[in-house]
Design a protein around this motif. Structure first.
Motif, mmCIF file in Angstrom:
data_model
loop_
_atom_site.group_PDB
_atom_site.id
_atom_site.type_symbol
_atom_site.label_atom_id
_atom_site.label_comp_id
_atom_site.label_asym_id
_atom_site.label_seq_id
_atom_site.Cartn_x
_atom_site.Cartn_y
_atom_site.Cartn_z
ATOM 1 N N LEU A 94 38.937 43.104 42.819
ATOM 2 C CA LEU A 94 39.564 42.116 43.696
ATOM 3 C C LEU A 94 38.512 41.284 44.427
ATOM 4 O O LEU A 94 38.790 40.179 44.869
ATOM 5 N N PHE A 95 37.308 41.827 44.555
ATOM 6 C CA PHE A 95 36.232 41.148 45.272
ATOM 7 C C PHE A 95 35.550 40.101 44.397
ATOM 8 O O PHE A 95 35.228 38.997 44.843
ATOM 9 N N ASP A 96 35.339 40.448 43.139
ATOM 10 C CA ASP A 96 34.656 39.557 42.198
ATOM 11 C C ASP A 96 35.285 39.741 40.830
ATOM 12 O O ASP A 96 35.039 40.745 40.151
ATOM 13 N N LEU A 97 36.085 38.770 40.408
ATOM 14 C CA LEU A 97 36.814 38.903 39.144
ATOM 15 C C LEU A 97 35.895 39.223 37.971
ATOM 16 O O LEU A 97 36.235 40.015 37.083
ATOM 17 N N GLN A 98 34.706 38.645 37.971
ATOM 18 C CA GLN A 98 33.813 38.822 36.828
ATOM 19 C C GLN A 98 33.166 40.201 36.797
ATOM 20 O O GLN A 98 32.487 40.549 35.821
ATOM 21 N N SER A 99 33.366 40.990 37.854
ATOM 22 C CA SER A 99 32.893 42.377 37.857
ATOM 23 C C SER A 99 33.934 43.335 37.287
ATOM 24 O O SER A 99 33.665 44.536 37.161
ATOM 25 N N SER A 100 35.109 42.816 36.959
ATOM 26 C CA SER A 100 36.184 43.653 36.434
ATOM 27 C C SER A 100 35.761 44.336 35.139
ATOM 28 O O SER A 100 35.036 43.748 34.321
ATOM 29 N N LEU A 101 36.202 45.569 34.970
ATOM 30 C CA LEU A 101 35.817 46.357 33.800
ATOM 31 C C LEU A 101 36.865 46.244 32.703
ATOM 32 O O LEU A 101 38.071 46.294 32.951
#
Length: 377
Positions: free
Chosen positions: A316-323
Motif C-alpha cells: 500500500l506504501f509503494d505499488l512497485q514494491s508489491s510481490l
C-alpha cells in the motif's frame, strides 16, 4: 523433466503446490476449532472432556506436519515474501507462532504429574490457540488481498512503514471478516470431526446444536468478506512488471479463470451440504465432504490472488514494491531442484491418510477413557 519448464511455469507450479498445502492446512485446523468447543460440548464433565481432548490429541501433530510443509515450501519457492512478511510484520507472526507453541505444550503437559499450572490453564491455552491463533492467521492471509505498508529497495531489503509491525492489519474490517469467518468455519469442521470420531450421543447432540449456532455467524462474516473482495480494486502487474490498480480485479480473476471459480463454488457447496446432511439427516461422516470442500475453497482463493497477473502480497506504501510470483521467487535452478523434491509430497499426504485411518479404526468411547491403562492427553 522439470528443467525443461520455463521459469514462469515453475513459479506457477509452486504456487499451485502452496495453494494445495494451504487448503490442506485449512482443513486440518478443525483441531483448532475443536479446541474452542471443549467447554461447550463437555460442560465440565471430565469424562466427556477427556474424550474430546484425546480425539484432538491424536490429530494435532498432523496439522504441524502440514504447517511445516506449507511454510517450508513458501520459504524455498518465494523467499522474498518470507523475508518481507516475516521480517516486517513480525508482531503478527510472533503472536501466531506463540499461539501454536502453547498448543503443543498443552497436549504434552496437561496430564503430567505434578503439573503446577493445573489442567485448566492448559485447557485455556488450547482455547487461545483455537480462537486468537486462528483469527490472527485469517487476518494475515487477508493481507494477501488488502495489502500491507512496506517498501523494498534495490537490494531486496524490506522496510516496514508502520511501528505496529503487522498488527495494523487488525484495524481493517476486510481482514477481520476473513479472520472471524475462518474462526467459525474451523469450529464447524471441529464439530463435524467430533461427530465422526467420537461414539457418544451427548457429544453428537451438542455438536449439532453448536453447528446450528456457528453456521449462520460464519455465513455473515464469509459473505461480508466475499462482498468486499468482489467489489474492491486489486493489484495487477503488466508484462514489464509495473503494478497498477484495477477495479473488481478478484471478481475478474474468477471470471477469467473458470476452473478456479468452479473449484471455489464446489468447495463452498460441499461445506454447506456437509452441514445440511449432518443436521437434517444425522450423518456422521460429513467431515470428509466438508474437509474436501474447505481444501477446494482455500486453494481457489490462493490461486485467485496468485495467478492472472495479480500481486499476491501488495504494498500500500509503494505499488512497485508489491510481490508477485514472478518477482519474489527463487531462481530457475532452485525451483527445478525443489520440484523434484516436491514429488515426495504425495508420500507425505499418503502418510497423513494412513495415520488418520489407523487412528480412526475404532471410535473413541467413554469406556476407553475410563480405562486406567489407556493413554490420555
Amino acid at each position: 523433466m522439470f528443467e525443461n519448464l520455463t521459469l514462469l511455469q515453475l513459479q506457477q507450479y509452486w504456487w499451485i503446490i502452496i495453494s494445495l498445502l494451504g487448503g490442506l492446512f485449512g482443513f486440518i485446523m478443525f483441531v483448532q476449532g475443536g479446541q474452542t468447543l471443549i467447554g461447550r460440548l463437555s460442560k465440565d464433565d471430565e469424562v466427556l472432556k477427556t474424550m474430546l481432548i484425546n480425539s484432538l490429541g491424536r490429530k494435532w501433530e498432523l496439522g504441524f506436519t502440514t504447517l511445516v510443509l506449507f511454510g517450508g515450501a513458501l520459504f524455498a519457492a518465494f523467499p522474498l515474501f518470507y523475508s518481507t512478511s516475516f521480517g516486517g510484520a513480525y508482531w503478527v507472526w510472533i503472536a501466531i507462532l506463540f499461539c501454536f507453541i502453547i498448543q503443543a505444550v498443552s497436549y504434552e503437559y496437561r496430564k503430567k504429574a505434578n503439573n503446577f499450572l493445573g489442567q485448566k490453564v492448559y485447557e485455556s491455552f488450547l482455547f487461545v490457540n483455537g480462537s486468537l491463533g486462528v483469527i490472527l492467521l485469517g487476518v494475515a492471509i487477508a493481507t494477501f488481498f488488502s495489502g500491507s505498508n512496506f517498501s523494498i529497495d534495490e537490494h531486496n531489503f524490506s522496510h516496514w512503514q508502520t511501528p505496529f509491525r503487522g498488527l495494523e492489519a487488525l484495524g481493517s474490517f476486510f481482514n477481520l471478516s476473513l479472520g472471524f469467518a475462518l474462526f467459525f468455519l474451523v469450529r464447524i469442521s471441529g464439530a463435524l470431526y467430533f461427530i465422526n470420531n467420537i461414539n457418544n450421543k451427548t457429544i453428537r447432540q451438542r455438536a449439532v446444536k453448536g453447528i446450528k449456532i456457528d453456521m449462520p455467524i460464519f455465513l455473515v462474516f464469509f459473505l461480508a468478506f466475499l462482498f468486499q473482495l468482489f467489489t474492491k480494486s486489486g493489484f495487477v502487474y503488466d508484462s514489464t512488471g509495473i503494478v497498477y490498480m484495477q477495479e473488481y480485479k478478484y471478481l475478474i480473476n474468477f471470471i477469467e479463470m473458470p476452473i478456479v471459480f468452479a473449484m471455489f463454488v464446489i468447495g463452498v457447496l460441499m461445506v454447506v451440504i456437509a452441514v445440511f446432511m449432518t443436521i437434517h439427516f444425522e450423518k456422521t461422516c460429513c467431515i470428509k465432504t466438508g474437509g474436501v470442500g474447505i481444501v477446494l475453497t482455500v486453494m481457489a482463493l490462493f490461486l485467485n490472488v496468485g495467478f492472472n497477473n495479480t500481486s499476491y502480497y501488495p504494498s500500500l506504501f509503494d505499488l512497485q514494491s508489491s510481490l508477485t510470483i514472478q518477482n519474489s521467487s527463487g531462481s530457475h535452478y532452485t525451483l527445478t531442484t525443489m520440484s523434484y523434491v516436491s514429488l515426495l509430497v504425495p508420500f507425505v499426504l499418503a502418510y497423513i491418510i494412513y495415520v488418520w485411518y489407523q487412528m480412526d479404526k475404532v471410535k473413541i468411547t467413554k469406556e476407553e477413557m475410563e480405562d486406567p491403562h489407556s493413554h490420555n492427553y
